[in-house]
Design an enzyme around this catalytic site. Structure first.
Site, PDB file in Angstrom:
ATOM      1  CD  GLU A  35       3.598  12.116   9.738  1.00 61.72           C
ATOM      2  OE1 GLU A  35       4.240  11.068   9.399  1.00 61.72           O
ATOM      3  OE2 GLU A  35       3.755  13.206  10.552  1.00 61.72           O
ATOM      4  N   GLY A  69       5.622  11.077  12.868  1.00 62.54           N
ATOM      5  CA  GLY A  69       6.992  11.457  13.002  1.00 62.54           C
ATOM      6  C   GLY A  69       7.423  12.036  11.709  1.00 62.54           C
ATOM      7  CD  GLU A 113      -0.347   8.339  13.204  1.00 62.64           C
ATOM      8  OE1 GLU A 113      -1.207   8.204  12.555  1.00 62.64           O
ATOM      9  OE2 GLU A 113       0.824   8.230  13.321  1.00 62.64           O
ATOM     10  NE  ARG A 170      -3.388  -2.514   0.043  1.00 55.26           N
ATOM     11  CZ  ARG A 170      -3.207  -3.680  -0.508  1.00 55.26           C
ATOM     12  NH1 ARG A 170      -2.239  -4.121  -1.350  1.00 55.26           N
ATOM     13  NH2 ARG A 170      -4.124  -4.760  -0.448  1.00 55.26           N
TER      14      ARG A 170
END
Ligand code: 1HE
Length: 258
Positions: free
Chosen positions: A111, A139, A131, A23
């Site tokens: 992100e 992160g 998360e 993925r």
């Protein structure tokens, strides 16, 4: 590159994440490839499309690699710094990056998308930061970039209440800038990139390198920096033909559209 395919079409580079079996999860090698590309893109490249193979854009951190490497805290913090460096190069590299989103845009995938400048999402797209549920933590810059896009309060809510946003909700909070029919995000992203590649490079430089930075500054400093940038751009001789086209009523008309 092994994990990212790079195709140059005129002034546009098309970067394709190609680990669909996972993925398009981001392992260390993929981040290093992104970093390498944005460190020194070919000078002819004026815009980039970031897209992915398979039905999902990106499932975030490669959890299997993370499990197998069994990283120490310092090793993980260093890895985060590598992500930050690669994504900073993309965000502030002065070249517009248009992402074509579909399916999962989750965790580190969100992100990555947040470091791109224009996000075109097809109707299959969904956004999540799982998360909290998985006991992990962002992160790759979500606490800064995603928070700024949709507000820190929504970011906290998304993680604590384990919300998955559909494409419409993502659009409403700024995670997507445009919604298109399923399967067409890449085509639309390419059209935006091709048009952006024709902008004056100094104007693109000002937009890409300046606007986020100015918004980190005090009002006084930000307005000063804006005046400096505008002084460079607005006095550029390349502007004159563009203004002459406007006076001659030969410039494209501004009218509401996506
Ligand atoms: C993976 C990953 C991955 C899939 N790392 N291998 N990110 C997540 O918690 C997202 C985790 N992934 C998922 O929730 C789902 O896979 C998806 C919603 C993205 C897609 O679902 P689906 O049903 O299409 O695929 P799948 O069956 O779950 O996964 C297919 C394969 O991809 C499977 O491997 P296989 O060997 O069983 O075929 C999965 O294990 C693999 N796969 N996602 C590794 N992420 C800098 S810190 C950033 C913080 C984070 O990003 S934390 C991660 C958040």
């Amino acid at each position: 590159m092994a994990n990212i395919d790079i195709e140059q079409r005129g002034k546009v580079a098309i970067l394709t994440l190609r680990r669909p079996d996972r993925r398009n999860a981001l392992d260390e090698a993929t981040i290093a490839e992104i970093d390498r590309f944005f460190d020194r893109p070919d000078k002819a490249i004026r815009a980039v499309v970031l897209q992915a193979e398979g039905p999902h854009f990106c499932a975030g951190l490669d959890l299997r690699e993370h499990y197998e490497l069994n990283r120490s805290p310092v090793e993980f913090m260093r890895m985060c710094q590598e992500w930050h460096r690669a994504f900073d190069r993309m965000q502030f590299g002065s070249i517009p990056v248009i992402s074509a989103l579909k399916g999962a845009v989750v965790g580190g995938g969100l992100e990555l998308a947040a470091a791109t400048h224009v996000r075109v999402a097809d109707r299959s797209t969904f956004f999540a930061l799982p998360e909290g549920q998985r006991g992990v933590y962002t992160g790759g810059g979500a606490t800064v970039r995603v928070a700024r896009i949709m507000t820190p309060a929504r970011l906290i809510d998304m993680m604590i209440a384990a919300r998955t946003y559909d494409v419409q909700r993502g659009f409403e909070v700024g995670l997507a800038h445009e919604i298109v029919e399923t399967g067409t995000a890449e085509t639309r992203a390419l059209a935006i990139a091709e048009a952006a590649a024709e902008h004056y490079d100094l104007t693109n430089f000002g937009i890409i390198t300046g606007i986020w930075r100015v918004n980190d500054m005090s009002t006084t400093d930000g307005l000063y920096a804006e005046a400096l940038m505008a002084g460079m751009i607005m006095t550029n001789p390349n502007l004159r033909p563009s203004l002459e086209a406007f006076f001659a009523k030969a410039a494209p008309r501004l009218e509401p559209k996506d």
